[in-house]
Design a protein around this motif. Structure first.
Motif, PDB file in Angstrom:
ATOM      1  N   ARG A 168       0.959  -0.814  -0.032  1.00  0.00           N
ATOM      2  CA  ARG A 168      -0.409   0.184  -0.114  1.00  0.00           C
ATOM      3  C   ARG A 168       0.768   1.146   0.378  1.00  0.00           C
ATOM      4  O   ARG A 168       0.454   2.478  -0.937  1.00  0.00           O
ATOM      5  CB  ARG A 168      -0.850   0.044   1.768  1.00  0.00           C
ATOM      6  CG  ARG A 168      -1.809  -1.027   1.067  1.00  0.00           C
ATOM      7  CD  ARG A 168      -2.668  -1.073   2.452  1.00  0.00           C
ATOM      8  NE  ARG A 168      -4.151  -1.876   2.204  1.00  0.00           N
ATOM      9  CZ  ARG A 168      -5.276  -1.631   3.740  1.00  0.00           C
ATOM     10  NH1 ARG A 168      -4.898  -0.984   4.548  1.00  0.00           N
ATOM     11  NH2 ARG A 168      -6.393  -2.829   2.832  1.00  0.00           N
ATOM     12  N   GLN A 169       2.467   1.546   0.179  1.00  0.00           N
ATOM     13  CA  GLN A 169       3.374   1.968   0.545  1.00  0.00           C
ATOM     14  C   GLN A 169       3.428   2.262  -0.940  1.00  0.00           C
ATOM     15  O   GLN A 169       4.305   3.781  -1.623  1.00  0.00           O
ATOM     16  CB  GLN A 169       3.748   2.473   1.495  1.00  0.00           C
ATOM     17  CG  GLN A 169       3.472   2.141   3.103  1.00  0.00           C
ATOM     18  CD  GLN A 169       3.896   1.647   4.415  1.00  0.00           C
ATOM     19  OE1 GLN A 169       4.533   0.931   4.883  1.00  0.00           O
ATOM     20  NE2 GLN A 169       5.382   2.864   4.423  1.00  0.00           N
ATOM     21  N   THR A 170       4.442   1.398  -0.970  1.00  0.00           N
ATOM     22  CA  THR A 170       5.523   1.447  -2.257  1.00  0.00           C
ATOM     23  C   THR A 170       5.003  -0.245  -3.336  1.00  0.00           C
ATOM     24  O   THR A 170       4.909  -1.133  -2.326  1.00  0.00           O
ATOM     25  CB  THR A 170       6.729   1.241  -2.070  1.00  0.00           C
ATOM     26  OG1 THR A 170       7.390   1.145  -2.943  1.00  0.00           O
ATOM     27  CG2 THR A 170       7.307   0.489  -0.691  1.00  0.00           C
ATOM     28  N   PRO A 171       5.136  -0.334  -4.204  1.00  0.00           N
ATOM     29  CA  PRO A 171       5.322  -1.305  -5.941  1.00  0.00           C
ATOM     30  C   PRO A 171       6.379  -2.384  -4.666  1.00  0.00           C
ATOM     31  O   PRO A 171       6.846  -3.645  -5.182  1.00  0.00           O
ATOM     32  CB  PRO A 171       5.039  -1.217  -6.642  1.00  0.00           C
ATOM     33  CG  PRO A 171       5.572   0.804  -7.223  1.00  0.00           C
ATOM     34  CD  PRO A 171       5.288   1.440  -5.380  1.00  0.00           C
ATOM     35  N   ILE A 172       7.890  -1.137  -4.865  1.00  0.00           N
ATOM     36  CA  ILE A 172       9.353  -1.870  -4.271  1.00  0.00           C
ATOM     37  C   ILE A 172       9.915  -1.774  -2.980  1.00  0.00           C
ATOM     38  O   ILE A 172       9.622  -0.899  -2.731  1.00  0.00           O
ATOM     39  CB  ILE A 172       9.973  -1.516  -5.488  1.00  0.00           C
ATOM     40  CG1 ILE A 172      10.282  -0.034  -5.697  1.00  0.00           C
ATOM     41  CG2 ILE A 172       9.159  -2.149  -7.074  1.00  0.00           C
ATOM     42  CD1 ILE A 172      11.687   0.222  -5.005  1.00  0.00           C
ATOM     43  N   VAL A 173      10.146  -2.441  -3.137  1.00  0.00           N
ATOM     44  CA  VAL A 173      11.772  -1.794  -2.241  1.00  0.00           C
ATOM     45  C   VAL A 173      13.458  -2.308  -2.663  1.00  0.00           C
ATOM     46  O   VAL A 173      13.384  -3.067  -2.923  1.00  0.00           O
ATOM     47  CB  VAL A 173      11.100  -2.683  -0.209  1.00  0.00           C
ATOM     48  CG1 VAL A 173      10.160  -2.181   0.338  1.00  0.00           C
ATOM     49  CG2 VAL A 173      11.529  -4.192  -0.947  1.00  0.00           C
ATOM     50  N   GLN A 174      14.276  -1.563  -1.874  1.00  0.00           N
ATOM     51  CA  GLN A 174      15.360  -1.734  -1.893  1.00  0.00           C
ATOM     52  C   GLN A 174      16.042  -2.078  -0.970  1.00  0.00           C
ATOM     53  O   GLN A 174      16.207  -1.654   0.327  1.00  0.00           O
ATOM     54  CB  GLN A 174      15.823  -0.169  -2.266  1.00  0.00           C
ATOM     55  CG  GLN A 174      17.448   0.227  -2.531  1.00  0.00           C
ATOM     56  CD  GLN A 174      18.179   1.537  -3.512  1.00  0.00           C
ATOM     57  OE1 GLN A 174      18.048   2.257  -2.486  1.00  0.00           O
ATOM     58  NE2 GLN A 174      19.026   0.750  -4.584  1.00  0.00           N
TER      59      GLN A 174
END
Length: 255
Positions: A168-174
């Protein structure tokens, strides 16, 4: 001739063109991206229904144990109301938009770019693509440096599809993956993984995944069921003793 030009423009020949001119190509987290979108009319007048800017990044998606390279939109902005551009006319639209807090740093294979598109009815939509460099904020850079000074080596950095509880916050994470280099951490940990969840002017929110080394039969079973992985969610501020706060949180999970 005018009708013929319109037919050609509808399939992209002699159609309007778009060129985004950024004021600079390197940005730090929390900065605004600024520039001008330049539209040049083609061989006939056309109605531009919308001009949009999309911020993209690449990431790795895992499907059936296979890793697939993909791309994700981090944010998108519409710049204008519909208008008519005449043949060979030039039109400029200035823009400014904030970088989202989830934008990855351009390190390793990570890429970030802005795609500009014109929405033209009954025609091929022209597009323009501009890569940008994203540098860590001073505080994010201090966090990464503190972890390395504590006795960890940065092994790799990947953009990955966000787990379900973060989508819900972001489609990806680094994900920054560290391996321990000093004896204390090597004795207890296999690796340490870090994700930046959010940035503000004077703080960062991070998620740490502490992967404890398996010890004995119980440790082996825990590792087999991924129970050896512990998560720590922290908010770090500019005036914090970063090394002390990080080491205290990590060592609490080692026990």
């Amino acid at each position: 001739m005018s009708l013929f030009n319109k037919v050609l423009a509808s399939v992209g020949i002699g159609s309007a063109k778009v060129d985004t001119k950024l004021h600079k190509s390197s940005y730090t987290l929390n900065e605004n991206v600024t520039g001008i979108v330049e539209i040049t009319g083609g061989s006939t007048e056309q109605q531009i229904d919308a001009i949009y800017l999309s911020l993209y990044t690449n990431f790795i998606r895992e499907i059936d144990d296979k890793k697939i390279n993909d791309q994700a939109i981090l944010s998108q902005f519409q710049l204008n109301e519909p208008f008519i551009i005449q043949a060979n006319e030039k039109h400029e639209i200035p823009f400014s938009f904030p970088l989202p807090s989830v934008v990855p740093i351009t390190i390793g294979k990570s890429r970030v770019w802005i795609q500009t598109g014109l929405d033209i009815k009954n025609a091929v939509d022209p597009k323009d693509k501009d890569f940008i460099d994203i540098q860590p904020s001073p505080l994010a850079n201090s966090v990464l440096t503190a972890i390395q000074n504590m006795g960890f080596r940065l092994r790799k950095v990947d953009n990955e599809q966000a787990p379900s509880y973060l989508r819900r916050q972001t489609p990806i994470v680094q994900e920054f993956e560290f391996t321990p280099t000093n004896q204390t951490y090597r004795r207890y940990l296999d690796e340490l993984e870090l994700v930046f969840l959010g940035h503000s002017q004077n703080s960062v929110e991070i998620l740490l995944q502490v992967d404890r080394r398996a010890r004995g039969l119980g440790g082996f079973l825990s590792e087999a069921f991924d129970m050896d992985e512990s998560f720590i969610r922290l908010t770090l501020f500019e005036n914090d003793n970063l090394s002390a706060k990080l080491s205290h949180a990590i060592e609490a999970k080692m026990k």
